[in-house]
Design a protein around this motif. Structure first.
Motif, PDB file in Angstrom:
ATOM      1  N   HIS A 153       0.600  -1.419   0.392  1.00  0.00           N
ATOM      2  CA  HIS A 153      -0.131   0.152  -0.143  1.00  0.00           C
ATOM      3  C   HIS A 153       1.137   0.849   0.071  1.00  0.00           C
ATOM      4  CE1 HIS A 153      -3.745   2.333   0.530  1.00  0.00           C
ATOM      5  NE2 HIS A 153      -3.189   2.707   1.522  1.00  0.00           N
ATOM      6  N   ASP A 154       0.386   1.904  -0.970  1.00  0.00           N
ATOM      7  CA  ASP A 154       1.534   3.751  -0.729  1.00  0.00           C
ATOM      8  C   ASP A 154       0.790   3.982   0.640  1.00  0.00           C
ATOM      9  OD1 ASP A 154       2.560   6.045  -1.353  1.00  0.00           O
ATOM     10  OD2 ASP A 154       1.008   6.411  -3.031  1.00  0.00           O
ATOM     11  N   TRP A 155       1.773   4.653   1.830  1.00  0.00           N
ATOM     12  CA  TRP A 155       1.839   5.260   3.001  1.00  0.00           C
ATOM     13  C   TRP A 155       0.989   6.799   2.390  1.00  0.00           C
ATOM     14  CZ3 TRP A 155      -1.949   2.327   5.784  1.00  0.00           C
ATOM     15  CH2 TRP A 155      -2.233   1.473   5.773  1.00  0.00           C
ATOM     16  N   SER A 156       1.842   6.915   1.569  1.00  0.00           N
ATOM     17  CA  SER A 156       1.973   8.855   1.404  1.00  0.00           C
ATOM     18  C   SER A 156       1.111   9.338   1.061  1.00  0.00           C
ATOM     19  CB  SER A 156       3.380   8.954   0.740  1.00  0.00           C
ATOM     20  OG  SER A 156       2.999   8.435  -1.187  1.00  0.00           O
ATOM     21  N   GLN A 157       0.004   8.503   0.893  1.00  0.00           N
ATOM     22  CA  GLN A 157      -0.932   9.867   0.357  1.00  0.00           C
ATOM     23  C   GLN A 157      -2.046  10.077   2.049  1.00  0.00           C
ATOM     24  OE1 GLN A 157      -4.429   7.245  -0.858  1.00  0.00           O
ATOM     25  NE2 GLN A 157      -3.451   5.103  -0.066  1.00  0.00           N
ATOM     26  N   TYR A 158      -1.182   9.355   3.343  1.00  0.00           N
ATOM     27  CA  TYR A 158      -1.329   9.911   4.142  1.00  0.00           C
ATOM     28  C   TYR A 158      -0.669  10.251   5.074  1.00  0.00           C
ATOM     29  CZ  TYR A 158      -4.505   6.032   4.017  1.00  0.00           C
ATOM     30  OH  TYR A 158      -5.185   4.903   3.491  1.00  0.00           O
ATOM     31  N   THR A 159      -0.294  11.597   4.043  1.00  0.00           N
ATOM     32  CA  THR A 159       0.725  12.418   4.593  1.00  0.00           C
ATOM     33  C   THR A 159       0.492  13.862   5.283  1.00  0.00           C
ATOM     34  OG1 THR A 159       3.259  11.766   3.494  1.00  0.00           O
ATOM     35  CG2 THR A 159       2.917  13.972   3.831  1.00  0.00           C
ATOM     36  N   GLY A 160       0.276  14.015   5.768  1.00  0.00           N
ATOM     37  CA  GLY A 160       0.006  15.338   6.802  1.00  0.00           C
ATOM     38  C   GLY A 160      -1.906  15.214   6.604  1.00  0.00           C
ATOM     39  N   LYS A 161      -2.114  13.668   6.983  1.00  0.00           N
ATOM     40  CA  LYS A 161      -3.619  13.643   7.052  1.00  0.00           C
ATOM     41  C   LYS A 161      -3.859  13.212   8.680  1.00  0.00           C
ATOM     42  CE  LYS A 161      -4.642  13.426   2.100  1.00  0.00           C
ATOM     43  NZ  LYS A 161      -5.123  12.724   1.575  1.00  0.00           N
ATOM     44  N   HIS A 162      -4.181  13.807   9.518  1.00  0.00           N
ATOM     45  CA  HIS A 162      -4.806  13.400   9.883  1.00  0.00           C
ATOM     46  C   HIS A 162      -5.924  11.965  10.493  1.00  0.00           C
ATOM     47  CE1 HIS A 162      -4.189  17.055  12.177  1.00  0.00           C
ATOM     48  NE2 HIS A 162      -4.623  17.931  11.187  1.00  0.00           N
ATOM     49  N   VAL A 163      -5.392  10.828  10.985  1.00  0.00           N
ATOM     50  CA  VAL A 163      -5.939   9.446  10.352  1.00  0.00           C
ATOM     51  C   VAL A 163      -7.151   8.708  11.343  1.00  0.00           C
ATOM     52  CG1 VAL A 163      -6.383   7.227   9.435  1.00  0.00           C
ATOM     53  CG2 VAL A 163      -4.664   9.297   8.355  1.00  0.00           C
ATOM     54  N   ALA A 164      -8.860   8.591  11.541  1.00  0.00           N
ATOM     55  CA  ALA A 164      -9.113   7.660  12.731  1.00  0.00           C
ATOM     56  C   ALA A 164      -8.754   6.150  12.131  1.00  0.00           C
ATOM     57  CB  ALA A 164     -10.328   8.380  13.096  1.00  0.00           C
ATOM     58  N   ILE A 165      -9.065   5.510  12.492  1.00  0.00           N
ATOM     59  CA  ILE A 165      -8.625   3.991  12.320  1.00  0.00           C
ATOM     60  C   ILE A 165      -9.593   3.570  13.260  1.00  0.00           C
ATOM     61  CG2 ILE A 165      -8.338   1.129  12.514  1.00  0.00           C
ATOM     62  CD1 ILE A 165      -4.734   3.204  12.791  1.00  0.00           C
ATOM     63  N   THR A 166     -10.798   2.296  11.742  1.00  0.00           N
ATOM     64  CA  THR A 166     -12.108   2.437  12.760  1.00  0.00           C
ATOM     65  C   THR A 166     -12.678   0.884  11.931  1.00  0.00           C
ATOM     66  OG1 THR A 166     -13.868   2.261  13.307  1.00  0.00           O
ATOM     67  CG2 THR A 166     -13.733   3.911  11.189  1.00  0.00           C
ATOM     68  N   CYS A 167     -13.440   0.221  11.858  1.00  0.00           N
ATOM     69  CA  CYS A 167     -14.465  -0.914  11.405  1.00  0.00           C
ATOM     70  C   CYS A 167     -15.688  -0.719  11.535  1.00  0.00           C
ATOM     71  CB  CYS A 167     -13.226  -2.330  12.258  1.00  0.00           C
ATOM     72  SG  CYS A 167     -14.695  -3.923  11.294  1.00  0.00           S
ATOM     73  N   SER A 168     -16.019  -0.353  10.394  1.00  0.00           N
ATOM     74  CA  SER A 168     -17.457  -0.531  10.220  1.00  0.00           C
ATOM     75  C   SER A 168     -18.280  -1.998  10.611  1.00  0.00           C
ATOM     76  CB  SER A 168     -17.902   0.291   9.099  1.00  0.00           C
ATOM     77  OG  SER A 168     -17.129   0.207   8.192  1.00  0.00           O
ATOM     78  N   GLU A 169     -17.682  -2.978  10.635  1.00  0.00           N
ATOM     79  CA  GLU A 169     -18.204  -4.288  10.098  1.00  0.00           C
ATOM     80  C   GLU A 169     -18.173  -4.911  11.568  1.00  0.00           C
ATOM     81  OE1 GLU A 169     -19.921  -5.641   7.490  1.00  0.00           O
ATOM     82  OE2 GLU A 169     -19.431  -4.233   6.620  1.00  0.00           O
ATOM     83  N   GLU A 170     -19.142  -5.235  12.492  1.00  0.00           N
ATOM     84  CA  GLU A 170     -18.997  -6.772  13.167  1.00  0.00           C
ATOM     85  C   GLU A 170     -18.044  -7.311  13.508  1.00  0.00           C
ATOM     86  OE1 GLU A 170     -20.699  -6.282  16.203  1.00  0.00           O
ATOM     87  OE2 GLU A 170     -20.985  -4.456  15.786  1.00  0.00           O
ATOM     88  N   ALA A 171     -16.736  -7.518  12.968  1.00  0.00           N
ATOM     89  CA  ALA A 171     -15.970  -8.455  12.829  1.00  0.00           C
ATOM     90  C   ALA A 171     -14.723  -9.046  13.257  1.00  0.00           C
ATOM     91  CB  ALA A 171     -15.035  -8.173  11.381  1.00  0.00           C
ATOM     92  N   ILE A 172     -14.217  -9.824  13.348  1.00  0.00           N
ATOM     93  CA  ILE A 172     -13.289 -10.238  14.262  1.00  0.00           C
ATOM     94  C   ILE A 172     -11.618  -9.722  13.981  1.00  0.00           C
ATOM     95  CG2 ILE A 172     -12.190 -12.580  14.851  1.00  0.00           C
ATOM     96  CD1 ILE A 172     -14.129 -13.788  14.642  1.00  0.00           C
ATOM     97  N   VAL A 173     -11.313  -8.677  14.308  1.00  0.00           N
ATOM     98  CA  VAL A 173     -10.080  -7.822  13.738  1.00  0.00           C
ATOM     99  C   VAL A 173      -8.987  -7.799  15.521  1.00  0.00           C
ATOM    100  CG1 VAL A 173      -9.036  -5.505  13.116  1.00  0.00           C
ATOM    101  CG2 VAL A 173     -11.208  -6.346  12.874  1.00  0.00           C
ATOM    102  N   PRO A 174      -7.963  -9.070  15.153  1.00  0.00           N
ATOM    103  CA  PRO A 174      -7.023  -8.503  16.286  1.00  0.00           C
ATOM    104  C   PRO A 174      -7.276  -7.326  16.964  1.00  0.00           C
ATOM    105  CG  PRO A 174      -5.957  -9.825  14.324  1.00  0.00           C
ATOM    106  CD  PRO A 174      -7.434  -9.343  14.122  1.00  0.00           C
ATOM    107  N   LEU A 175      -6.012  -7.075  18.009  1.00  0.00           N
ATOM    108  CA  LEU A 175      -6.381  -5.812  18.517  1.00  0.00           C
ATOM    109  C   LEU A 175      -4.656  -4.930  17.588  1.00  0.00           C
ATOM    110  CD1 LEU A 175      -6.760  -5.533  22.535  1.00  0.00           C
ATOM    111  CD2 LEU A 175      -7.395  -4.216  20.509  1.00  0.00           C
ATOM    112  N   TRP A 176      -3.753  -5.737  17.587  1.00  0.00           N
ATOM    113  CA  TRP A 176      -2.687  -5.620  16.754  1.00  0.00           C
ATOM    114  C   TRP A 176      -2.815  -5.566  15.414  1.00  0.00           C
ATOM    115  CZ3 TRP A 176      -2.185  -8.130  12.143  1.00  0.00           C
ATOM    116  CH2 TRP A 176      -3.173  -9.427  11.794  1.00  0.00           C
ATOM    117  N   ALA A 177      -3.705  -5.569  14.574  1.00  0.00           N
ATOM    118  CA  ALA A 177      -3.769  -5.072  13.804  1.00  0.00           C
ATOM    119  C   ALA A 177      -4.097  -3.880  13.531  1.00  0.00           C
ATOM    120  CB  ALA A 177      -5.008  -5.714  13.023  1.00  0.00           C
TER     121      ALA A 177
END
Length: 173
Positions: free
Chosen positions: A55-79
């Protein structure tokens, strides 16, 4: 003798605090990990790690990012932690939560840098109208921080305020 127009607001000693002047600059982005889920249900570590490397992470340069999961899913904390490792070198801010949580975090940073001592024993009006969306949380937090300092606290415009708090005079005993 001509009638002279007197600006009573200017003479009132009121100080206006406009939160819009302190609005945190920068684009807000929501990163929804649902797009990385297998069949919308689970996160496969091997696939996720491959995505992170490509993934090209440089597209997030200078931005404010909130990480979320909008699905009822199994997402381990380490992710979420791993996503942060990849986002943090580029983004100005990385949090877990939704858009409102992101605004709270950004404004907390602003409020922590404001010199509120300048409002000690002053009559303060927190400006009410704004072109930018400022969450109610910010007004509550600002009130909480100002109340012990100010002589009085009002909301609105200097010409039309809603009184919120007035310091009680010291009792003589």
């Amino acid at each position: 003798m001509e009638d002279q127009i007197i600006n009573k607001v200017a003479l009132s000693g009121l100080v206006t605090l406009d939160l819009e002047e302190h609005y945190p600059a920068g684009e807000r982005v929501i990163y929804d990990i649902k797009d990385n889920l297998f069949m919308g249900l689970i996160l496969k570590e091997k696939d996720f790690r491959a995505f992170l490397k490509e993934h090209d992470w440089s597209q997030y340069t200078g931005k404010h990012v909130a990480i979320t999961c909008s699905e009822e899913a199994i997402v381990p904390l380490w992710a979420y932690m791993l996503l942060t490792v990849y986002l943090e070198p580029y983004a100005n801010t990385v949090i877990f939560g939704n858009a409102e949580d992101l605004e709270k975090k950004l404004f907390d940073q602003v409020l922590n840098t404001l010199d509120l001592e300048q409002y000690r024993d002053v009559r303060v009006v927190v400006k009410g109208c704004s072109d930018k969306q400022i969450p109610p949380y910010v007004y509550v937090e600002l009130t909480r921080r100002l109340r012990p300092l100010v002589k009085s606290l009002m909301f609105g415009e200097p010409c039309s305020t809603v009184p919120l708090y007035k310091q009680k005079p010291l009792s003589r005993g």
